[in-house]
Motif scaffolding. Structure first.
Motif, PDB file in Angstrom:
ATOM      1  N   GLN A   1       0.898   3.890  -3.156  1.00 30.31           N
ATOM      2  CA  GLN A   1       0.676   5.398  -2.631  1.00 30.31           C
ATOM      3  C   GLN A   1       1.909   6.339  -3.274  1.00 30.31           C
ATOM      4  O   GLN A   1       1.815   7.455  -3.266  1.00 30.31           O
ATOM      5  CB  GLN A   1       0.274   5.763  -1.233  1.00 30.31           C
ATOM      6  CG  GLN A   1      -1.021   5.042  -0.744  1.00 30.31           C
ATOM      7  CD  GLN A   1      -1.283   5.176   0.778  1.00 30.31           C
ATOM      8  OE1 GLN A   1      -0.345   5.641   1.426  1.00 30.31           O
ATOM      9  NE2 GLN A   1      -2.249   4.481   1.044  1.00 30.31           N
TER      10      GLN A   1
ATOM     11  N   ASP B   1       0.793  -1.136   0.150  1.00 31.35           N
ATOM     12  CA  ASP B   1       0.103  -0.015   0.016  1.00 31.35           C
ATOM     13  C   ASP B   1       0.884   1.249   0.185  1.00 31.35           C
ATOM     14  O   ASP B   1       0.571   2.276  -0.730  1.00 31.35           O
ATOM     15  CB  ASP B   1      -0.940  -0.004   1.177  1.00 31.35           C
ATOM     16  CG  ASP B   1      -1.934  -0.783   1.062  1.00 31.35           C
ATOM     17  OD1 ASP B   1      -2.263  -1.385   0.116  1.00 31.35           O
ATOM     18  OD2 ASP B   1      -2.695  -1.270   2.202  1.00 31.35           O
ATOM     19  N   GLU B   2       1.864   1.184   0.913  1.00 31.73           N
ATOM     20  CA  GLU B   2       2.610   2.416   0.839  1.00 31.73           C
ATOM     21  C   GLU B   2       3.496   2.840  -0.543  1.00 31.73           C
ATOM     22  O   GLU B   2       3.698   3.753  -0.960  1.00 31.73           O
ATOM     23  CB  GLU B   2       3.811   2.128   1.910  1.00 31.73           C
ATOM     24  CG  GLU B   2       3.431   2.490   3.316  1.00 31.73           C
ATOM     25  CD  GLU B   2       4.535   2.132   4.336  1.00 31.73           C
ATOM     26  OE1 GLU B   2       4.308   1.840   5.388  1.00 31.73           O
ATOM     27  OE2 GLU B   2       5.846   2.343   3.938  1.00 31.73           O
TER      28      GLU B   2
ATOM     29  N   GLU C   1       3.439   8.394  -8.088  1.00 29.47           N
ATOM     30  CA  GLU C   1       2.402   9.450  -8.395  1.00 29.47           C
ATOM     31  C   GLU C   1       3.142   9.832  -9.990  1.00 29.47           C
ATOM     32  O   GLU C   1       4.407   9.789  -9.930  1.00 29.47           O
ATOM     33  CB  GLU C   1       2.898  10.622  -7.746  1.00 29.47           C
ATOM     34  CG  GLU C   1       2.256  10.644  -6.516  1.00 29.47           C
ATOM     35  CD  GLU C   1       2.411  11.997  -5.452  1.00 29.47           C
ATOM     36  OE1 GLU C   1       2.557  13.248  -6.199  1.00 29.47           O
ATOM     37  OE2 GLU C   1       2.356  11.964  -4.582  1.00 29.47           O
TER      38      GLU C   1
END
Length: 137
Positions: A122, A118-119, A125
């Motif tokens: 995220q 998940d990290e 970008e």
């Protein structure tokens, strides 16, 4: 389509881009017939040499994933080989298995792996977002 370059990576930029485009096709996020940004456009957006982008497009064209149409641009091939997409998906699964083995070897739990995934997700970008052949930021 989201493309991102890891400038500090040991993986060559051309390979990073080819792998990302292949993965987007395998996942279905890039559909057959979709137009990719021009070589010049993508090179400018990613701040890389145009020859790098051209090599990526030529390589993927030779593999049958892309079609370069004279005077029109570069498109996702209308008839991508299903076996090719399945092979790319299998390659991603193999890479993930290797990472999981390494992480478990370091003593990480499944929950910790999920948190790390998940990290990592995220932290991604998009450097360039391309929708319907138009490059945007």
């Amino acid at each position: 389509m989201f493309l991102r370059i890891e400038k500090g990576s040991a993986v060559p930029i051309s390979r990073q881009l080819a792998d990302q485009i292949s993965s987007l096709c395998a996942s279905g996020l890039l559909k057959p017939g979709a137009r990719l940004p021009s070589v010049r456009e993508l090179a400018r957006e990613l701040a890389v040499n145009q020859n790098t982008i051209l090599r990526v497009y030529e390589r993927l064209t030779a593999e049958g994933l892309l079609e370069m149409r004279h005077g029109q641009g570069t498109f996702i091939a209308l008839r991508t080989k299903r076996g090719q997409l399945a092979a790319q998906r299998e390659r991603i699964v193999d890479e993930l298995r290797q990472l999981v083995r390494q992480a478990m070897g370091l003593g990480l739990s499944v929950e910790e792996l999920h948190e790390l995934l998940d990290e990592a997700r995220q932290g991604i970008e998009p450097a360039v977002s391309v929708t319907s052949g138009e490059a945007t930021r």
